[in-house]
Structures are given as structure tokens and as C-alpha cells.
Design an enzyme around this catalytic site. Structure first.
Site, PDB file in Angstrom:
ATOM      1  CD  GLU A 296     -10.232 -42.754 -13.412  1.00  0.00           C
ATOM      2  OE1 GLU A 296      -9.249 -43.664 -13.372  1.00  0.00           O
ATOM      3  OE2 GLU A 296     -10.663 -42.660 -14.350  1.00  0.00           O
TER       4      GLU A 296
ATOM      5  CD  GLU B 222     -11.491 -38.311 -18.667  1.00  0.00           C
ATOM      6  OE1 GLU B 222     -11.830 -39.695 -18.785  1.00  0.00           O
ATOM      7  OE2 GLU B 222     -10.544 -38.122 -18.089  1.00  0.00           O
TER       8      GLU B 222
ATOM      9  CG  ASN C 240     -11.197 -35.654 -14.199  1.00  0.00           C
ATOM     10  OD1 ASN C 240     -12.137 -35.039 -14.592  1.00  0.00           O
ATOM     11  ND2 ASN C 240     -10.691 -36.465 -14.886  1.00  0.00           N
TER      12      ASN C 240
ATOM     13  CG  HIS D 154     -16.051 -41.796 -19.528  1.00  0.00           C
ATOM     14  ND1 HIS D 154     -15.685 -41.466 -20.767  1.00  0.00           N
ATOM     15  CD2 HIS D 154     -15.172 -41.608 -18.852  1.00  0.00           C
ATOM     16  CE1 HIS D 154     -14.397 -41.154 -20.757  1.00  0.00           C
ATOM     17  NE2 HIS D 154     -13.931 -40.825 -19.422  1.00  0.00           N
TER      18      HIS D 154
ATOM     19  CG  ASP E 186     -17.157 -41.378 -23.772  1.00  0.00           C
ATOM     20  OD1 ASP E 186     -17.588 -41.604 -22.829  1.00  0.00           O
ATOM     21  OD2 ASP E 186     -16.069 -42.098 -24.130  1.00  0.00           O
TER      22      ASP E 186
HETATM   23  C1  XIL Z   1      -7.848 -43.385 -21.704  1.00  0.00           C
HETATM   24  C2  XIL Z   1      -7.560 -43.126 -23.311  1.00  0.00           C
HETATM   25  O1  XIL Z   1      -8.653 -42.639 -23.738  1.00  0.00           O
HETATM   26  C3  XIL Z   1      -6.948 -44.261 -23.814  1.00  0.00           C
HETATM   27  O2  XIL Z   1      -6.302 -44.144 -24.979  1.00  0.00           O
HETATM   28  C4  XIL Z   1      -6.042 -45.142 -22.961  1.00  0.00           C
HETATM   29  O3  XIL Z   1      -5.674 -46.364 -23.507  1.00  0.00           O
HETATM   30  C5  XIL Z   1      -6.616 -45.266 -21.497  1.00  0.00           C
HETATM   31  O4  XIL Z   1      -6.899 -44.169 -20.839  1.00  0.00           O
HETATM   32  N1  XIL Z   1     -10.506 -41.910 -17.433  1.00  0.00           N
HETATM   33  C6  XIL Z   1      -9.397 -41.077 -17.483  1.00  0.00           C
HETATM   34  C7  XIL Z   1      -8.709 -41.307 -18.947  1.00  0.00           C
HETATM   35  O5  XIL Z   1      -9.112 -40.062 -17.038  1.00  0.00           O
HETATM   36  O6  XIL Z   1      -7.220 -40.577 -18.980  1.00  0.00           O
HETATM   37  C8  XIL Z   1      -8.868 -42.356 -19.774  1.00  0.00           C
HETATM   38  O7  XIL Z   1      -8.280 -42.249 -21.312  1.00  0.00           O
HETATM   39  C9  XIL Z   1     -10.256 -42.948 -19.737  1.00  0.00           C
HETATM   40  C10 XIL Z   1     -10.891 -42.837 -18.438  1.00  0.00           C
END
Ligand code: XIL
Length: 302
Positions: free
Chosen positions: A127, A235, A170, A206, A237
Site C-alpha cells: 500500500e 486478500e 501488494n 476487497h 473478500d
Molecule cells: C487487516 C486485518 O484483517 C485486521 O485484523 C487488522 O486489524 C487490520 O489489518 N490490507 C492489508 C491487510 O494489507 O493486512 C489488512 O488486514 C486489511 C487491509
């Protein structure tokens, strides 16, 4: 195939999930994880605040438990993440430029050496770009004190620490063609041109009604793959439920399968019960570990 992991494996890919160490002792959680997935990403346990809360003092206990679990169940591990502005202990941000550079490189080298040979891919930098139309870098201690070159330096240090690990950049909101993903694209292109070591780009994936699966998702993966890097959904979802959610999952999985260099998909959690989207239901298993329509749809497409 009888599981997500087996189905993905038959297509030369992995199907993974984020895992939280503190749930591994829950019978249904572990049973679902072990039955369905062949890759894991520690959800928080490898982040800077978890492994180096104080300068030079490393604690790997919780992360090690996940790696040990993965190994004993023939799962690969994605390392997440070495350099990120979030979940960063306060001491890092208070260092001056020279000390910050030393601390960043020491962090990368120490963590990657601890796990040398055990991590399939590392999210080396997470990020680093801003949202919106500017294509600019996000403000962070690394960006603000070390400048644009911090990303390149992190990747060079990472390659030296564990040459066998794939090194990924990422980010989120980079899943379609837009200003942010194009800024990342231009960085990767520059890295490949100049021989800066980078092997893969992670697309967090996401998705929600405000940030739906983009229509050019597959085309975006393909343009990165054409630069000579692997691409991965890291990641995934998708908020929603029922058929609409199932269709969105199918679109994402189809998009990955259509891109030869899309090597795997990771969903950001085993069950809706523990999703970081606390009010949502974005995953493949419901809060009682029952398979959702989204699960069936993913397995059908794989
Ligand atoms: C999130 C986790 O799922 C949570 O448990 C934590 O509180 C915050 O981080 N982008 C990312 C992940 O790269 O590491 C994040 O994970 C979600 C957003």
C-alpha cells in the site's frame, strides 16, 4: 475436486486464506482450514508491530505457529508484510532518515532470514500508493524520509535475504485499470526495465458495493502479467450474500484462471465469523462454517 485447494492445484494454482493464530485451536476453524486451503497468509502475525515491537527485539512466536501449522498440512505460506505504513510501531516513525533506512533493511533481512526457505512469496511493500487520480505515493515515514527509492531498496534487500522467495508488491483499489493501478504498473515496468528484483504483484481484492469487481479486472491482471510478473489475488473478500455474491466470486476466479500468470487466490479469512469486515459477510463460509453459495460457485469455476 473435493476442496478449493485441490481444485486450484489441478489448475496449477493455490487457493489460500488469511489465518489468525488465535483461532487455530477452534475445532471447526482448523477443520475448515485444513480441509479446504493449501496456502495461508498470517492475517496480522508477521506485521512489523507483531514481529519487531521494539527496535532490534524480534518476537516470532505467533507467526511461527502459523508456519508450523502450514508445514504440517502441506500448505504454502505468503509472508505479509515487511514494509507498510500501518501496524507500524511508533519507534519507526520517530527515526531520522539514516536510522530509518538502517532499521528498514534490518527488519527485512531479519524477518526474511528467520523464515528463509519457508515462504513462497513475500509482500515486500504494501500500500505505498495513494487512492484517487494523482497516482502519487502515499505519505509514510518511508516515503517522507527516504523518498521514492525506498521501494526499490526494500526489494533489493529482500532478494539478498531469501533468493528463493517470490517478491511481491501488494495494494488495494488496483484491481481495475485506474490512476492508482497505472501508477503501480509504471513502477513495475520501470523495475523490470532496470533489473530491480520484483516477481509478483498482489491485488488485495476487497470488494463491496462502493468498490465492486471492476469490468476490466481480467484485462488489468493481464497487463501486469505482460510485464513479466506473476499476479495474485491476495486478500479477496466480497461483501454481499446469496447469488449476487456468488456471481461476483465467480467473476474474480474466472478472471484469474484466464490469465496464465495468475498463480493463486487468497481469501481474507476462513469464516464470516472472524472477517475484519465485522458487520459484513464477505467470505466463503458462514459464521457456522457452512458452505455459502459463493463457495459452491468458486468450486464450480475452479
Ligand atoms: C487487516 C486485518 O484483517 C485486521 O485484523 C487488522 O486489524 C487490520 O489489518 N490490507 C492489508 C491487510 O494489507 O493486512 C489488512 O488486514 C486489511 C487491509
Amino acid at each position: 475436486a473435493s476442496s478449493l485447494g485441490a481444485a486450484a492445484s489441478a489448475k496449477g494454482r493455490y487457493f489460500g486464506t488469511a489465518v489468525a493464530n488465535n483461532h487455530l485451536g477452534e475445532t471447526d476453524y482448523a477443520a475448515t482450514l485444513n480441509a479446504e486451503f493449501n496456502s495461508v497468509t498470517p492475517e496480522n502475525e508477521m506485521k512489523w508491530d507483531a514481529v519487531e515491537p521494539n527496535r532490534g527485539s524480534f518476537s516470532y512466536t505467533n507467526a511461527d505457529k502459523i508456519v508450523t501449522h502450514a508445514k504440517s498440512h502441506n500448505m504454502q505460506v505468503r509472508g505479509h508484510t515487511l514494509v507498510w505504513h500501518s501496524q507500524l510501531p511508533g519507534w519507526v516513525g520517530s527515526l531520522g532518515a539514516d536510522e530509518l533506512r538502517t532499521a528498514m533493511n534490518n527488519h527485512i533481512t531479519s524477518v526474511m532470514t528467520h523464515y528463509k526457505g519457508q515462504i513462497a512469496a513475500w509482500d515486500v511493500v504494501n500500500e505505498a500508493f495513494q487512492d484517487g487520480s494523482s497516482g502519487a505515493r502515499r505519505s509514510s515515514p518511508f516515503q517522507d524520509k527516504l523518498g521514492n527509492g525506498f521501494i526499490e531498496e526494500a526489494f533489493r534487500t529482500a532478494r539478498a535475504a531469501d533468493p528463493a522467495a517470490k517478491l511481491c508488491y501488494n495494494d488495494y483499489n488496483t484491481d481495475g485499470v485506474n490512476a492508482k493501478s497505472t501508477a503501480v504498473y509504471n513502477m513495475v515496468k520501470d523495475f523490470k526495465t532496470r533489473g530491480v528484483p520484483i516477481d509478483c504483484v498482489g491485488f488485495q481484492g476487497h470488494f463491496n458495493p462502493n468498490s465492486p469487481v471492476p469490468s476490466d479486472f481480467q484485462a488489468n491482471l493481464q497487463r501486469f502479467a505482460d510485464l513479466g510478473v506473476d499476479v495474485q489475488l491476495t486478500e479477496l473478500d466480497i461483501e454481499g450474500s446469496g447469488t449476487a455474491q456468488a456471481n461476483n466470486y465467480a467473476t474474480v476466479v474466472r478472471g484469474c484462471l484466464a490469465v496464465t500468470r495468475c498463480t493463486g487466490i487468497t481469501v481474507w479469512g476462513v469464516t464470516d465469523k472472524y472477517s475484519w469486515r465485522s458487520s459484513g459477510t464477505p467470505l466463503l463460509f458462514d459464521g457456522s462454517y457452512q458452505k455459502k453459495p459463493a463457495y459452491t460457485s468458486v468450486l464450480d469455476v475452479l
